[in-house]
Design a protein around this motif. Structure first.
Motif, PDB file in Angstrom:
ATOM      1  N   LEU A   1       0.829  -1.201   0.000  1.00  0.00           N
ATOM      2  CA  LEU A   1       0.000   0.000   0.000  1.00  0.00           C
ATOM      3  C   LEU A   1       0.866   1.254   0.000  1.00  0.00           C
ATOM      4  CD1 LEU A   1      -3.107   0.261   0.029  1.00  0.00           C
ATOM      5  CD2 LEU A   1      -2.942   0.784   2.454  1.00  0.00           C
ATOM      6  N   GLU A   2       0.556   2.175  -0.904  1.00  0.00           N
ATOM      7  CA  GLU A   2       1.284   3.434  -1.005  1.00  0.00           C
ATOM      8  C   GLU A   2       0.446   4.627  -0.554  1.00  0.00           C
ATOM      9  OE1 GLU A   2       2.599   3.788  -5.024  1.00  0.00           O
ATOM     10  OE2 GLU A   2       4.209   2.320  -4.792  1.00  0.00           O
ATOM     11  N   ILE A   3      -0.876   4.510  -0.687  1.00  0.00           N
ATOM     12  CA  ILE A   3      -1.769   5.614  -0.320  1.00  0.00           C
ATOM     13  C   ILE A   3      -2.893   5.063   0.546  1.00  0.00           C
ATOM     14  CG2 ILE A   3      -3.421   7.306  -1.213  1.00  0.00           C
ATOM     15  CD1 ILE A   3      -1.671   7.586  -3.671  1.00  0.00           C
ATOM     16  N   LEU A   4      -3.068   5.658   1.714  1.00  0.00           N
ATOM     17  CA  LEU A   4      -4.152   5.292   2.626  1.00  0.00           C
ATOM     18  C   LEU A   4      -4.889   6.562   3.027  1.00  0.00           C
ATOM     19  CD1 LEU A   4      -5.716   3.326   4.440  1.00  0.00           C
ATOM     20  CD2 LEU A   4      -3.947   3.664   6.188  1.00  0.00           C
TER      21      LEU A   4
ATOM     22  N   LEU B   1       6.840   4.883   9.442  1.00  0.00           N
ATOM     23  CA  LEU B   1       6.484   5.088   8.029  1.00  0.00           C
ATOM     24  C   LEU B   1       7.605   5.863   7.348  1.00  0.00           C
ATOM     25  CD1 LEU B   1       2.725   6.051   8.540  1.00  0.00           C
ATOM     26  CD2 LEU B   1       3.691   3.782   8.102  1.00  0.00           C
ATOM     27  N   SER B   2       8.717   5.190   7.156  1.00  0.00           N
ATOM     28  CA  SER B   2       9.942   5.867   6.717  1.00  0.00           C
ATOM     29  C   SER B   2       9.848   6.414   5.301  1.00  0.00           C
ATOM     30  CB  SER B   2      11.132   4.895   6.816  1.00  0.00           C
ATOM     31  OG  SER B   2      10.886   3.741   6.017  1.00  0.00           O
ATOM     32  N   LYS B   3       8.938   5.908   4.469  1.00  0.00           N
ATOM     33  CA  LYS B   3       8.800   6.391   3.086  1.00  0.00           C
ATOM     34  C   LYS B   3       7.725   7.471   2.957  1.00  0.00           C
ATOM     35  CE  LYS B   3      11.777   3.522   1.195  1.00  0.00           C
ATOM     36  NZ  LYS B   3      11.323   2.407   0.336  1.00  0.00           N
ATOM     37  N   LEU B   4       7.114   7.864   4.080  1.00  0.00           N
ATOM     38  CA  LEU B   4       5.981   8.794   4.020  1.00  0.00           C
ATOM     39  C   LEU B   4       6.427  10.157   3.480  1.00  0.00           C
ATOM     40  CD1 LEU B   4       2.946   8.659   4.774  1.00  0.00           C
ATOM     41  CD2 LEU B   4       3.523   9.877   6.868  1.00  0.00           C
ATOM     42  N   GLU B   5       5.710  10.602   2.441  1.00  0.00           N
ATOM     43  CA  GLU B   5       6.005  11.900   1.812  1.00  0.00           C
ATOM     44  C   GLU B   5       4.964  12.960   2.160  1.00  0.00           C
ATOM     45  OE1 GLU B   5       6.473  11.407  -2.404  1.00  0.00           O
ATOM     46  OE2 GLU B   5       7.609   9.550  -2.176  1.00  0.00           O
ATOM     47  N   GLU B   6       3.702  12.538   2.340  1.00  0.00           N
ATOM     48  CA  GLU B   6       2.643  13.506   2.585  1.00  0.00           C
ATOM     49  C   GLU B   6       1.756  13.014   3.718  1.00  0.00           C
ATOM     50  OE1 GLU B   6       0.605  14.639  -0.983  1.00  0.00           O
ATOM     51  OE2 GLU B   6       2.453  15.261  -1.990  1.00  0.00           O
ATOM     52  N   LEU B   7       1.587  13.868   4.736  1.00  0.00           N
ATOM     53  CA  LEU B   7       0.772  13.549   5.903  1.00  0.00           C
ATOM     54  C   LEU B   7      -0.264  14.652   6.087  1.00  0.00           C
ATOM     55  CD1 LEU B   7       0.109  11.932   8.467  1.00  0.00           C
ATOM     56  CD2 LEU B   7       1.907  13.216   9.656  1.00  0.00           C
TER      57      LEU B   7
ATOM     58  N   THR C   1       7.470  15.846   2.605  1.00  0.00           N
ATOM     59  CA  THR C   1       7.481  17.112   1.864  1.00  0.00           C
ATOM     60  C   THR C   1       6.179  17.886   2.027  1.00  0.00           C
ATOM     61  OG1 THR C   1       6.626  16.045  -0.154  1.00  0.00           O
ATOM     62  CG2 THR C   1       9.024  16.190   0.097  1.00  0.00           C
ATOM     63  N   THR C   2       5.116  17.232   2.515  1.00  0.00           N
ATOM     64  CA  THR C   2       3.828  17.890   2.698  1.00  0.00           C
ATOM     65  C   THR C   2       3.283  17.530   4.071  1.00  0.00           C
ATOM     66  OG1 THR C   2       3.318  17.835   0.330  1.00  0.00           O
ATOM     67  CG2 THR C   2       1.473  18.115   1.839  1.00  0.00           C
TER      68      THR C   2
ATOM     69  N   ASP D   1      -3.748  10.154   4.715  1.00  0.00           N
ATOM     70  CA  ASP D   1      -4.720  11.235   4.862  1.00  0.00           C
ATOM     71  C   ASP D   1      -5.647  10.927   6.036  1.00  0.00           C
ATOM     72  OD1 ASP D   1      -6.466  13.328   4.610  1.00  0.00           O
ATOM     73  OD2 ASP D   1      -6.752  13.116   2.454  1.00  0.00           O
ATOM     74  N   LEU D   2      -5.467  11.665   7.118  1.00  0.00           N
ATOM     75  CA  LEU D   2      -6.320  11.545   8.307  1.00  0.00           C
ATOM     76  C   LEU D   2      -7.083  12.850   8.539  1.00  0.00           C
ATOM     77  CD1 LEU D   2      -3.733   9.836  10.693  1.00  0.00           C
ATOM     78  CD2 LEU D   2      -5.512   8.711   9.353  1.00  0.00           C
ATOM     79  N   SER D   3      -7.340  13.593   7.469  1.00  0.00           N
ATOM     80  CA  SER D   3      -7.988  14.903   7.589  1.00  0.00           C
ATOM     81  C   SER D   3      -9.389  14.771   8.160  1.00  0.00           C
ATOM     82  CB  SER D   3      -8.064  15.585   6.220  1.00  0.00           C
ATOM     83  OG  SER D   3      -6.799  15.739   5.653  1.00  0.00           O
ATOM     84  N   HIS D   4      -9.721  15.684   9.070  1.00  0.00           N
ATOM     85  CA  HIS D   4     -11.078  15.825   9.608  1.00  0.00           C
ATOM     86  C   HIS D   4     -11.605  14.530  10.225  1.00  0.00           C
ATOM     87  CE1 HIS D   4     -11.240  19.796   7.807  1.00  0.00           C
ATOM     88  NE2 HIS D   4     -10.837  19.270   6.669  1.00  0.00           N
ATOM     89  N   CYS D   5     -10.728  13.761  10.808  1.00  0.00           N
ATOM     90  CA  CYS D   5     -11.140  12.607  11.617  1.00  0.00           C
ATOM     91  C   CYS D   5     -11.357  13.140  13.040  1.00  0.00           C
ATOM     92  CB  CYS D   5     -10.085  11.511  11.581  1.00  0.00           C
ATOM     93  SG  CYS D   5      -9.837  10.771   9.952  1.00  0.00           S
TER      94      CYS D   5
END
Length: 851
Positions: free
Chosen positions: A502-505, A547-553, A586-587, A529-533
C-alpha cells in the motif's frame, strides 16, 4: 470583544436562516441581552468620560473622588459584559424543525390537497383505535418541504435546473411554482425540447441554435490557428469545419486536435469524419460523436488518454486530490519518483486536456475539475468499449448482477450511490484493477469473501460505508496501492497492516477513534490522509516514525493531543518528535492545539524541506473554508514571535499565508522580522485579537535608508553621465557605464522590495493599532520616506479592517497613489476612523506633535 462575539453569532444566525433553520431560543435571548447591554454601556461610557473630565482646585487637578466613584460604576459594566462573553459558548445556533405540510390551494393540485386531508383523517382514526398500538406513516422526507419554505422566503427568485433529461416532479423536489409562489421563476435547460414542453409544461421554449457558416468558420479558425488560411490547407480545413455540425464544442475539440498538423493529418481526419460512428446516444448525433472521438484519438500519448478516460469515469464531482490518489494507484503516471512529482505531472496532463477542450476548469472550486457532458458521454462509451468499464449512478437501481462471463471482462467498476439490494458473495472480476463504491445505504454489507477473485485490484475506494471490521478477503489484495475509506464508520481495521504494498491510505472524515499500531507496518506508504477525523484521539507511539517512506501527511481538522518528551514505551500517544524522523516528508497538514508542545523542541528545524504545509498552532483555529495557498501558518502563541525556535522562523520565510492571533507583548507586528527573515513569499496576512499592538509596520530599521538614498544618488549620477556621454559623442554609452547603471538599479529595486513584495491580502481584526504604516521622520523628507515604505506593498489588492478602535485613517495620499493593484477596502466597526485617506501634512503634524 463582546461586539465581535455578537457579530460572529449573527453571522451564524444569518447562515442558519438561509439554510431554512430555526434559531434556538437561548441564542435569541442572548442576542437581545447583548444588544441591550451594548447600547446601555456605550451611553454609560460616554457619560462617564464626560464626567471624568471634571476637575477641582480651579481646574488644576483631576477630581480623584469623582473618578473613583466612576471607576466603580465602570467595573459593574465590565462584569456584565464579561458575563455575556462567558455565556457565548453555543453548540450551534439553529435547528431543523418539522416543516408544515405544503398545501396548495390552486385548482391544479386540488385533488392532492383532498388526498392529504384524507391521510390526516386516517391517522386520527388510527390513533383513536384502541386495538392499534403502532402506526406507520410513509412518504417523502422533511427535506423538500424545508427547501420549499426557504425558497418562499425570497420575494423574487430564479431557480435554474440544468440538463434535464426527463420529467422532474417539482413538488417532490420542493420547488414552489405557479400559485404556490408567484415570485419564483424556473429556468430549465435540456437537449430535448419534448422534455421541456410536454414533460415539464414549459410555457416558453427557446432554441439555442447552431452557429451559422460564418460564425462556425471564424470559431474554427481561431481554435486551429491562422495556418488554416494557407493555400494548401484552406479547402480541406473548410470541409473539416463543416463536418463538425456547427456545434461550438465539436468545432473546438477538432480544431484544437488538428492545430499545427500537416495536410495528411487533416485529410485523414476528414476521412474519419465522413464516416461517422454508428453508435446511437440520446441527444448526441453521429457527427458530434465522431468529432469528439477524433479529438480523443489525436491526444498525444497513451498516458494522457488513460488520464482522460479516468476523468470521465469520475465525472465532475471528484477532487483533483482524489484523482491523484487513483492515478498513482493505477500506475498511470510514468517517470516520476515522488507524490509531488506525480501531482505536477497530473496537473500538466490536465492542463493539456483543457487546452484540447476535452476538460474544463470547475466553475465553483479550483480543487475540482469539470467536463462537458457531451465529451463525458463519448469518453464513457470509449471506456466501455476499450476498458470494459461498468458504472452505476444515483438514479440506477440494480436488482440482479450481470452474468458471470460479462463480469469477468470488467477491469473498472464505479458504483456511485445506486440502489443495490445486496452485493454478491464473490466479485468474480479477475481483471479488475479499480473498484469505487460510494454508498447511501448504511445497512449494505460487504461479504467476507467479496474480494477473493479480484487479487489484481490496485485501487479500492469505499465511501460512507459502515464497517465493524473490514472483509477478511481484503488481505488477499497484495497488489493494492491505494485504499480510501473516506467518511466511513470504522471499528477494527487492523487487517490493513497486511497490505504491504500500500502506497496511499485515506481515512478522510471517517469516525475512527484509535489508529491501529498495525498501520506502522505499511513501510511503503507515501501518503496518509487523516484529515477531519474528528473522533481520532490516539495514534500509538512509533506508528508515524515507522512510516519511513511517508512523503505527505494530512491531519487538518484532526485534534491529537500530542505528547511531549518521554520514551516511546512510556507514552500512550504520538509525539511531534516522531515527525522529525520522516526524512522523505514534503507535505504536512497538522493541528497542534497546545503551543507549549513546540517550544524548545526544534521540531521545525528538521522540516525545512517541506514544500507544502498547513500548520495550525493553538486550539482556537478552525479548518473550515477554502485555503488558496499551499504554505499556510496559523499561530496563536503564548510568547512573541521573537521567542520562537529558529526552525519555525525559517519556515516563516517560505510562508504564503500567515495568521497571527493574540501576539503577546508585541507593539509592532512585523518589527521582529529582520532583513534576513523577511517574508518575501507572503501573499496573505491576517492579524487578530492583539490589543496591545500599536502598528503593523514601522519603517525604522526595516530598510537601510542610507544605502537607499546613496544608491538613488549613484543611479542618477550614472544616468546623467550616460546621457551626457551619448549627447556629446552621438553614440551609445560604453558597456562599462551601462553595466554600472544596471547594477545600481537592481540594488535600488532590491532595497525597495525588502518588505512584503508579494503581499496581496491584509486583514486586521480586533487590534488597537493607531496606524497600519508607521513612518518615522529623520533627516530626509517625509514624502521620500513615504514612498520608500509603500513600494514594498505594490501588490496589495484587498484590505479588510474590523474592530480597530484606535485607527483614524488607512492611507496618506502618496500611499494611496502607489497602491495601483488595490481592488477592495472593507472597514467595519472602527469607531475612531475619520478618513480613509489623509494628507501628508496632517500626518506630519500629528507625528511632530507626538515627537
Amino acid at each position: 470583544m463582546l461586539i465581535a462575539k455578537r457579530t460572529s453569532v449573527q453571522q451564524e444566525v444569518d447562515a442558519a436562516d438561509r439554510n431554512g433553520e430555526k434559531i434556538k431560543a437561548d441564542i435569541q435571548h442572548w442576542s437581545k441581552r447583548v444588544d441591550k447591554v451594548i447600547n446601555e454601556e456605550e451611553k454609560k461610557v460616554k457619560d462617564l468620560q464626560d464626567k471624568a473630565k471634571n476637575k477641582c482646585f480651579v481646574g488644576l487637578c483631576p477630581n480623584i473622588k469623582s473618578r473613583y466613584q466612576l471607576s466603580r460604576k465602570a467595573e459593574e459594566g465590565v462584569a456584565a459584559v464579561d458575563d455575556l462573553i462567558q455565556q457565548c459558548q453555543f453548540n450551534g445556533v439553529g435547528y431543523r424543525d418539522v416543516p408544515e405540510a405544503i398545501l396548495d390551494a390552486s385548482p391544479k393540485d386540488f385533488e392532492t390537497f383532498k388526498l392529504r386531508e384524507k391521510v390526516f383523517n386516517d391517522i386520527v382514526g388510527a390513533v383513536k383505535d384502541a386495538t392499534i398500538s403502532i402506526i406507520g406513516v410513509y412518504g417523502l422526507a422533511g427535506r423538500a418541504r424545508r427547501l420549499c419554505e426557504r425558497l418562499k422566503k425570497e420575494k423574487k427568485i430564479l431557480v435554474v435546473l440544468d440538463d434535464i433529461w426527463k420529467r422532474l416532479d417539482l413538488d417532490e423536489v420542493g420547488i414552489p411554482f405557479g400559485n404556490q409562489h408567484k415570485g419564483c421563476k424556473i429556468l430549465l435547460t435540456s437537449r430535448d425540447q419534448n422534455v421541456l414542453s410536454s414533460g415539464m409544461d414549459a410555457e416558453n421554449t427557446i432554441l439555442i441554435g447552431d452557429l451559422d457558416d460564418g460564425e462556425a468558420w471564424d470559431w474554427f479558425r481561431k481554435m486551429a490557428g491562422d495556418s488554416v488560411e494557407s493555400v494548401e490547407l484552406r479547402s480541406t480545413a473548410i470541409e473539416v469545419a463543416n463536418r463538425c455540425a456547427r456545434l461550438p464544442l465539436a468545432i473546438a475539440t477538432v480544431a484544437r486536435a488538428l492545430r499545427n498538423k500537416s495536410l495528411f493529418a487533416w485529410k485523414d481526419a476528414l476521412r474519419q469524419l465522413q464516416r461517422p460512428s454508428s453508435k446511437n446516444f440520446i441527444g448526441i448525433s453521429a457527427d458530434i460523436y465522431s468529432a469528439i472521438e477524433l479529438s480523443y484519438n489525436h491526444v498525444e500519448s497513451e498516458e494522457l488518454k488513460q488520464a482522460f478516460l479516468l476523468c470521465s469515469l469520475l465525472r465532475r464531482d471528484t477532487r483533483i486530490d482524489d484523482l491523484l490518489k487513483y492515478a498513482i494507484g493505477l500506475g498511470l503516471i510514468n517517470g516520476v519518483n515522488s507524490v509531488e512529482e506525480a501531482r505536477n505531472r497530473l496537473l500538466t496532463m490536465m492542463s493539456d486536456l483543457k487546452a484540447s477542450c476535452l476538460l474544463l476548469d470547475s466553475n465553483t472550486n479550483d480543487q475540482y475539475f469539470d467536463m462537458h457532458d457531451l465529451v463525458c458521454d463519448v469518453a464513457m462509451s470509449i471506456a466501455f468499449k476499450d476498458n470494459h468499464v461498468f458504472t452505476l449512478n444515483e438514479e440506477d437501481v440494480l436488482k440482479d448482477w450481470l452474468v458471470a462471463e460479462t463480469m469477468k471482462k470488467f477491469n473498472m467498476i464505479r458504483l456511485q450511490y445506486p440502489s443495490i439490494g445486496e452485493l454478491p458473495d464473490e466479485l468474480n472480476c479477475p481483471q479488475l484493477v479499480l473498484f469505487l463504491m460510494f454508498n447511501k445505504d448504511t445497512s449494505l454489507k460487504i461479504p467476507p469473501n467479496f474480494f477473493r477473485k479480484t487479487t489484481d485490484l490496485k485501487v479500492l475506494d469505499f465511501t460512507n460505508m459502515h464497517f465493524s471490521s473490514l472483509p477478511s478477503s481484503i488481505r488477499l489484495l497484495t497488489s493494492l496501492h491505494t485504499l480510501c475509506l473516506d467518511q466511513c464508520e470504522l471499528r477494527d481495521i487492523t487487517i490493513i497492516g497486511k497490505l504491504k504494498n500500500l502506497e496511499i491510505l485515506s481515512l478522510l472524515k471517517s469516525d475512527i477513534r484509535i489508529l491501529p499500531k498495525e498501520i506502522g507496518l505499511l513501510v511503503k506508504l507515501k501518503l496518509l490522509d487523516l484529515s477531519h477525523c474528528t473522533k481520532l484521539k490516539i495514534i500509538p507511539p512509533s506508528v508515524l516514525s515507522n512510516l519511513s517512506k511517508l512523503e505527505e501527511l494530512y491531519m487538518g481538522g484532526t485534534f491529537i493531543q500530542w505528547q511531549v518528551g518521554g520514551h516511546a514505551n512510556q507514552r500512550s500517544n504520538a509525539s511531534l518528535a516522531e515527525l522529525k524522523t520522516l526524512s522523505c516528508l514534503t507535505t504536512l497538514e497538522v493541528h497542534i492545539p497546545d503551543a507549549e508542545a513546540i517550544l524548545g523542541g526544534l521540531l521545525f528545524k528538521d522540516l525545512q524541506k517541506l514544500g507544502r504545509y498547513k500548520i495550525f498552532i493553538g486550539k482556537e483555529w478552525g479548518w473550515l473554508g477554502k485555503y488558496e495557498y499551499s504554505r499556510t501558518l496559523k499561530l496563536k502563541l503564548s510568547t512573541s514571535i521573537d521567542h520562537l525556535d529558529h526552525g519555525l522562523k525559517l519556515l516563516l520565510r517560505k510562508t504564503e499565508a500567515l495568521y497571527l492571533d493574540e501576539l503577546k507583548g508585541v507593539k509592532i507586528a512585523m518589527q521582529e522580522f529582520k532583513d534576513e527573515e523577511s517574508l518575501l513569499h507572503l501573499k496573505n496576512l491576517h492579524i487578530q485579537n492583539s490589543l496591545g499592538m500599536k502598528y503593523i509596520i514601522n519603517d525604522n530599521g526595516a530598510v537601510n535608508k542610507n544605502e537607499f538614498f546613496q544608491l538613488r544618488s549613484l543611479t542618477l549620477q550614472i544616468y546623467h553621465s550616460s546621457l551626457a556621454f551619448a549627447l556629446k559623442t552621438k553614440v551609445a554609452q560604453p558597456p562599462g557605464l551601462n553595466m554600472s547603471y544596471l547594477f545600481s538599479v537592481k540594488r535600488l529595486i532590491a532595497c525597495l522590495q525588502m518588505l512584503f513584495p508579494c503581499l496581496e491580502n491584509l486583514l486586521l481584526s480586533s487590534i488597537n493599532v493607531e496606524r497600519i504604516w508607521h513612518i518615522q521622520l529623520s533627516n530626509t523628507s517625509f514624502h521620500n520616506h513615504e514612498n520608500l515604505i509603500v513600494k514594498a506593498f505594490v501588490n496589495l489588492k484587498y484590505l479588510e479592517v474590523y474592530d480597530c478602535n484606535n485607527l483614524k485613517y488607512l492611507f496618506t495620499v502618496s500611499m494611496a497613489l502607489d497602491l495601483l493593484q488595490l481592488k477592495e477596502i472593507k472597514v467595519k466597526n472602527c469607531p475612531t476612523m475619520e478618513q480613509i485617506i489623509t494628507t501628508e501634512e496632517a500626518e506630519e503634524a500629528a507625528m511632530n506633535s507626538m515627537d
